[in-house]
Design an enzyme around this catalytic site. Structure first.
Site, PDB file in Angstrom:
ATOM      1  N   GLU A 452       0.830  -1.209   0.000  1.00  0.00           N
ATOM      2  CA  GLU A 452       0.000   0.000   0.000  1.00  0.00           C
ATOM      3  C   GLU A 452       0.865   1.260   0.000  1.00  0.00           C
ATOM      4  O   GLU A 452       0.652   2.180   0.795  1.00  0.00           O
ATOM      5  CB  GLU A 452      -0.948  -0.009   1.202  1.00  0.00           C
ATOM      6  CG  GLU A 452      -1.798  -1.262   1.256  1.00  0.00           C
ATOM      7  CD  GLU A 452      -3.052  -1.131   2.114  1.00  0.00           C
ATOM      8  OE1 GLU A 452      -3.114  -0.204   2.924  1.00  0.00           O
ATOM      9  OE2 GLU A 452      -3.959  -1.962   1.944  1.00  0.00           O
ATOM     10  N   ASN A 516      -5.030  -5.604  -1.796  1.00  0.00           N
ATOM     11  CA  ASN A 516      -5.650  -5.605  -0.468  1.00  0.00           C
ATOM     12  C   ASN A 516      -7.063  -5.065  -0.653  1.00  0.00           C
ATOM     13  O   ASN A 516      -7.242  -3.935  -1.099  1.00  0.00           O
ATOM     14  CB  ASN A 516      -4.870  -4.702   0.490  1.00  0.00           C
ATOM     15  CG  ASN A 516      -3.450  -5.200   0.716  1.00  0.00           C
ATOM     16  OD1 ASN A 516      -3.124  -6.329   0.347  1.00  0.00           O
ATOM     17  ND2 ASN A 516      -2.615  -4.375   1.318  1.00  0.00           N
ATOM     18  N   TYR A 522     -14.427  -1.463   4.740  1.00  0.00           N
ATOM     19  CA  TYR A 522     -14.085  -0.032   4.720  1.00  0.00           C
ATOM     20  C   TYR A 522     -14.869   0.733   3.651  1.00  0.00           C
ATOM     21  O   TYR A 522     -14.987   1.937   3.732  1.00  0.00           O
ATOM     22  CB  TYR A 522     -12.591   0.169   4.450  1.00  0.00           C
ATOM     23  CG  TYR A 522     -11.691  -0.255   5.579  1.00  0.00           C
ATOM     24  CD1 TYR A 522     -11.923   0.162   6.887  1.00  0.00           C
ATOM     25  CD2 TYR A 522     -10.593  -1.065   5.337  1.00  0.00           C
ATOM     26  CE1 TYR A 522     -11.082  -0.218   7.919  1.00  0.00           C
ATOM     27  CE2 TYR A 522      -9.739  -1.444   6.358  1.00  0.00           C
ATOM     28  CZ  TYR A 522      -9.999  -1.019   7.650  1.00  0.00           C
ATOM     29  OH  TYR A 522      -9.160  -1.401   8.666  1.00  0.00           O
ATOM     30  N   TRP A 608      -6.677 -11.317   6.003  1.00  0.00           N
ATOM     31  CA  TRP A 608      -6.123 -10.375   6.955  1.00  0.00           C
ATOM     32  C   TRP A 608      -6.995 -10.455   8.193  1.00  0.00           C
ATOM     33  O   TRP A 608      -8.095  -9.985   8.161  1.00  0.00           O
ATOM     34  CB  TRP A 608      -6.090  -8.943   6.386  1.00  0.00           C
ATOM     35  CG  TRP A 608      -5.273  -8.063   7.275  1.00  0.00           C
ATOM     36  CD1 TRP A 608      -5.731  -7.221   8.264  1.00  0.00           C
ATOM     37  CD2 TRP A 608      -3.845  -7.970   7.287  1.00  0.00           C
ATOM     38  NE1 TRP A 608      -4.670  -6.614   8.881  1.00  0.00           N
ATOM     39  CE2 TRP A 608      -3.505  -7.060   8.316  1.00  0.00           C
ATOM     40  CE3 TRP A 608      -2.835  -8.577   6.565  1.00  0.00           C
ATOM     41  CZ2 TRP A 608      -2.181  -6.737   8.606  1.00  0.00           C
ATOM     42  CZ3 TRP A 608      -1.532  -8.254   6.857  1.00  0.00           C
ATOM     43  CH2 TRP A 608      -1.221  -7.332   7.872  1.00  0.00           C
TER      44      TRP A 608
HETATM   45  C1  GCB Z   1      -4.306  -2.875   5.136  1.00  0.00           C
HETATM   46  C2  GCB Z   1      -2.901  -2.903   5.573  1.00  0.00           C
HETATM   47  C3  GCB Z   1      -2.733  -3.615   6.883  1.00  0.00           C
HETATM   48  C4  GCB Z   1      -3.830  -3.204   7.835  1.00  0.00           C
HETATM   49  C5  GCB Z   1      -5.161  -3.586   7.247  1.00  0.00           C
HETATM   50  C6  GCB Z   1      -6.344  -3.184   8.141  1.00  0.00           C
HETATM   51  O1  GCB Z   1      -4.617  -2.716   4.006  1.00  0.00           O
HETATM   52  O2  GCB Z   1      -2.035  -3.423   4.624  1.00  0.00           O
HETATM   53  O3  GCB Z   1      -1.485  -3.318   7.404  1.00  0.00           O
HETATM   54  O4  GCB Z   1      -3.677  -3.765   9.095  1.00  0.00           O
HETATM   55  O5  GCB Z   1      -5.318  -2.969   6.017  1.00  0.00           O
HETATM   56  O6  GCB Z   1      -6.702  -3.929   9.030  1.00  0.00           O
HETATM   57  O7  GCB Z   1      -6.886  -2.100   7.918  1.00  0.00           O
END
Ligand code: GCB
Length: 897
Positions: A452, A516, A522, A608
């Site tokens: 990112e 991502n 979001y 994630w």
């Molecule tokens: C992302 C980032 C990561 C964050 C994640 C989040 O895109 O790469 O480091 O922790 O989102 O949880 O918002």
């Protein structure tokens, strides 16, 4: 041929005392490397120390008696994983000093001795007996210093290390050009990985090759037989030319030599020779991912012409081929493998990054239990232990450097897009360390050069000009390793028809790309994920794409009653606030995974994230300083429901897991019951009553509209999976009345009012949007103080609301009900908002102007109406906007007395 048994013997010198060595070890030098862990007996002081009469902490005579006694691994930072800041809360960033007295064995005399740091955060400066050995910048790579000249063999020595994890953004910060500049993870300080003292012969395999092993092997050809090319670096730190024989053997898992080669050469003093050897393994046993992660070892020995051993290095070797295809994904040894896995951060509560080998092994065990076959080690180089485990367990690894959020140092005006020479050099040196140190791990298939990198610019903080640095790093990666493709994780690529000024395009620099994606968390809707990926695939038809991140927060103490299947909208609380109900995390993953699984062009998908982790910019979910998108809690003790959704799909083990087990005190008398399973169908009973079988399409078994008993409700699911009977039981409690419903709009379940009513989550709604008047601060912003709603003993009840044109269908039996509707105008003055409310088709509140009737915004207004419900259609409430959107904060439905 080399004698494999001899090669695999543990060097005698390695058995020498551990930690602070009180007396010199005796015995002759074994001619092999000695590795002395320096883990115990350290003194630690947080912060800098004014130099005294004897000098600063680097001076041998400095008095550290008042310092804390610590052992390694160590950090002074402890944060994340708690609901409140505890007494030992400590997020201080800055200097930390370490001192150690130790006595190395006398037989190190005449040898070269190296201090090895497996990682120190972020910057480190090292003194031995007052002599500065050097400095290192970067929290994650292994580094070494030549300690020979400063070391006193067989006598007490004083080692002093100053680490500094100051934020790069701090004025005059020593980390101003050390990546990462920022990120959604906390940078713990200190000597958080192992430190050791390594003794070698003056003629040895290179110790100063960016922390790398000095022996680098790769499969150069694989066609029946495997051609393994081994490049070594042999250093002569002695005074005269040294004739040597470099003997390399490939040893199979049973200890037999599969191939060997000897190369005589002479190493001039003060030089490094670089012999190249090609060995042929006739019938190689392939490293074949999780099904058969077969490992060889490369053993390289440097001997004198007379056969005396000078040095030896052993490295892992997995013989495999792999490729990435933009339309068909990933192939290992010619076979397609759908790579599905997770990303992992390395921290734990209380320990931060200072975790043990047992912690590393436990993490890998939990991930293997889930059924991953790929792992993104985000956002930096992890400890060697985890790459070793990935080799051994056949997990395909994405390895990366911490180039996160921006490619230029912080300026007061934000990212100006100007990468300074120091910044670029640091990024390149961390990349060199990553590649050199992990080159031999067969698990690693790609090097990622960034994450990112234009996020800050995309968020309006400055401009990004990432391409020049990325191009340079990409080239550097090729030069260091031509056998693996490069990749990166992109967040913010502007669509061609919607250019974002100041945000440059970073796709198509690296060979592969990851996106991502947080559709439905979001931004956008969860259902948009697949179509967005298809558009990106069409935009980059020759670029193999992965989803490098997707995920949602899941708080263990926040729950919803029903999250409507197949939609991320109705019934779901507002995710950007502090509500992260566990059930919402589950539902979003169900929607995302169905779309990802249906897109075979993706070469990999990475959730994630595997474990919750510390991020000091966050206050959300039910914890501070914690990102709760993990499938497993920060302390590794709780597998959230969604863990079992993926396990049901990915693992061979039978899975039957009833969901919602942490939502024990139920608010509603009627609710859906759900289980995750890889059974075709499962049966459910409640307090011993059979509720019938449900099919489990896509691993979700669902029993709709189950009526709960008063008191305890023991739910038991049973199923047959591959001939095995499995069952799971949970207990819920229902303490409410079977004919009462208390709904909290825009929120999760669990609020109990001053009058004792237990409110359920925002269920039964269609249309409108849930809102939180007091959302968690956006990342990085300080807490806002928001005045409470007045005129009520329950101000929290009025903090959230649903707004728009919307309705509720409340499942109550026929009868007369008192319906209390609770409102508070969040921000508008009287006259700016008015709406009607209808109950079962009849308008019961007309032109309601909440601010006008309550005397202004942020004042509670309750309206109670009596409604007759006939038949079994329940109660229908409709909120119809007249001026601006309608809203409601809570709805109480109780039988009319
Ligand atoms: C992302 C980032 C990561 C964050 C994640 C989040 O895109 O790469 O480091 O922790 O989102 O949880 O918002």
């Amino acid at each position: 041929r080399l004698n494999a048994t001899r090669l695999r013997r543990i060097p005698a010198a390695a058995a020498i005392a551990v930690g602070v060595v009180s007396g010199a070890a005796s015995g002759a030098w074994a001619g092999e490397r000695a590795d002395l862990p320096l883990g115990a007996g350290w003194r630690f002081h947080q912060g800098d120390v004014a130099p005294g009469k004897q000098g600063g902490p680097e001076a041998p005579a400095f008095n550290d008696r008042g310092w804390a006694s610590v052992s390694l691994p160590h950090t002074w930072n402890h944060l994340g994983g708690t609901a409140q800041r505890t007494a030992d809360y400590n997020a201080t960033r800055g200097a930390g000093w370490y001192r150690l007295r130790f006595t190395p064995p006398a037989n190190y005399a005449g040898r070269k001795v190296w201090l090895q740091f497996d990682g120190a955060s972020i910057n480190a400066e090292v003194w031995l007996n007052g002599v500065k050995l050097g400095a290192h910048q970067g929290a994650f790579g292994r580094f070494r210093f030549d300690a020979t000249a400063a070391l006193k063999m067989g006598k007490p020595n004083v080692l002093a290390v100053r680490t500094d994890n100051s934020s790069p953004a701090a004025a005059g910060s020593p980390t101003a050009e050390v990546i990462p500049m920022s990120g959604d993870f906390f940078l713990f300080g200190g000597l958080y990985r192992a430190v050791s003292l390594i003794a070698t012969d003056p003629v040895h395999i290179d110790m100063m090759d960016s922390g790398g092993p000095g022996v680098y092997a790769h499969t150069a050809s694989l066609d029946g037989a495997a051609g393994i090319e081994v490049d070594s670096r042999v250093t002569n730190d002695g005074a005269k030319a040294q004739p040597v024989v470099v003997k390399t053997a490939i040893v199979d898992a049973a200890g037999a030599t599969a191939a060997s080669d000897s190369q005589p050469l002479t190493v001039a003093p003060g030089t490094v020779a670089e012999p190249q050897q090609t060995l042929t393994v006739p019938n190689p046993h392939l490293w074949d991912g999780r099904s058969d992660p077969y490992l060889y070892q490369v053993v390289t020995r440097v001997e004198t012409a007379q056969g005396q051993l000078l040095d030896q290095v052993t490295q892992p070797l997995g013989i495999r081929s792999f490729r990435f295809d933009p339309d068909q994904g990933f192939f290992l040894n010619g076979k397609h493998v759908a790579l599905h896995g997770v990303s992992r951060h390395q921290d734990r509560p209380g320990k931060g990054w200072a975790i043990s080998p047992a912690d590393q092994a436990q993490d890998m065990d939990i991930m293997l239990d889930l059924g991953i076959n790929t792992l993104r080690l985000a956002h930096y180089q992890h400890d060697q232990a985890i790459y070793d485990l990935a080799d051994k367990d056949g997990v395909v690894v994405w390895a990366e450097i911490p180039l996160v959020n921006r490619t230029a140092p912080e300026t007061p005006e934000g990212d100006k897009g100007v990468t300074s020479p120091g910044f670029a050099a640091n990024a390149e040196s961390q990349l060199r360390e990553l590649i050199k140190q992990n080159y031999n791990h067969p698990s690693v298939v790609t090097w990622s050069i960034g994450n990112e990198v234009n996020l800050m610019a995309a968020a309006g903080h400055g401009v990004s000009n990432a391409r020049p640095l990325l191009t340079r790093l990409n080239q550097a990666a090729y030069e260091l390793d031509h056998t693996r493709p490069t990749t990166m994780a992109d967040c913010c690529e502007p669509w061609p028809d919607q250019p974002k000024p100041g945000v440059d395009r970073v796709a198509e620099i690296t060979d592969l790309l990851g996106y991502n994606r947080y559709q439905g968390w979001y931004y956008d809707k969860a259902e948009d994920l697949g179509p967005v990926l298809d558009r990106l695939h069409a935009l980059h038809p020759r670029l193999p794409l992965a989803v490098s991140e997707y995920g949602a927060g899941g708080a263990l103490s926040q729950h919803t009653d029903q999250v409507q299947a197949g939609t991320s909208q109705g019934g779901v609380v507002y995710p950007k606030g502090h509500f992260h109900p566990e059930e919402l995390e589950s539902r979003l993953h169900e929607i995302w995974w169905a779309q990802l699984k249906a897109r075979p062009y993706l070469w990999g998908t990475f959730i994630w994230t595997m474990f919750d982790f510390a991020s000091d910019s966050r206050t959300e979910g039910d914890m501070i300083d914690t990102n709760d998108k993990g499938l497993v809690s920060y302390d590794r003790t709780v597998k959230k429901d969604v863990f079992f959704f993926y396990k049901a799909d990915w693992s061979d083990q039978p899975v039957l897991h009833l969901n919602g087990r942490r939502y024990v005190d139920r608010a509603y008398p009627v609710t859906d019951v759900e289980a995750y399973s890889n059974a075709a169908s499962a049966r459910l009973s409640l307090n011993g009553r059979d509720l019938g079988a449900a099919a489990c399409p896509d691993h979700v078994c669902r029993w709709p509209a189950v009526h709960l008993d008063a008191g305890d409700n023991v739910l038991t699911a049973t199923a047959e999976i591959k001939g095995q009977s499995v069952s799971d039981s949970i207990t819920w409690r229902f303490a409410g009345k079977p004919d009462e419903i208390h709904i909290r709009a825009g929120a999760s379940a669990g609020l109990i009012s001053a009058a004792g009513a237990r409110y359920g989550s925002d269920a039964f709604a269609t249309g409108g949007e849930p809102h939180d008047r007091n959302p968690a601060p956006e990342q990085g912003r300080p807490d806002k103080t928001i005045p409470p709603v007045t005129g009520t003993p329950d101000p929290k009840l009025y903090e959230t609301y649903r707004a728009g044109a919307f309705g509720y269908r409340v499942p109550v039996p026929a009868g007369r009900y008192q319906v209390t509707l609770r409102f508070a105008e969040p921000m508008l003055a009287a006259g700016a908002r008015a709406f009607d409310v209808a109950a079962n088709g009849h308008v019961v509140l007309q032109h309601l102007d909440v601010a006008a009737e309550a005397g202004g915004p942020l004042a509670a207004l309750d309206r109670t109406v009596t409604v007759e419900v006939t038949g079994d259609g329940g109660l229908a409430l409709d909120f119809r906007p007249v001026t601006g959107p309608a809203l409601v904060s809570a709805i109480d439905v109780v039988p009319a007395r």
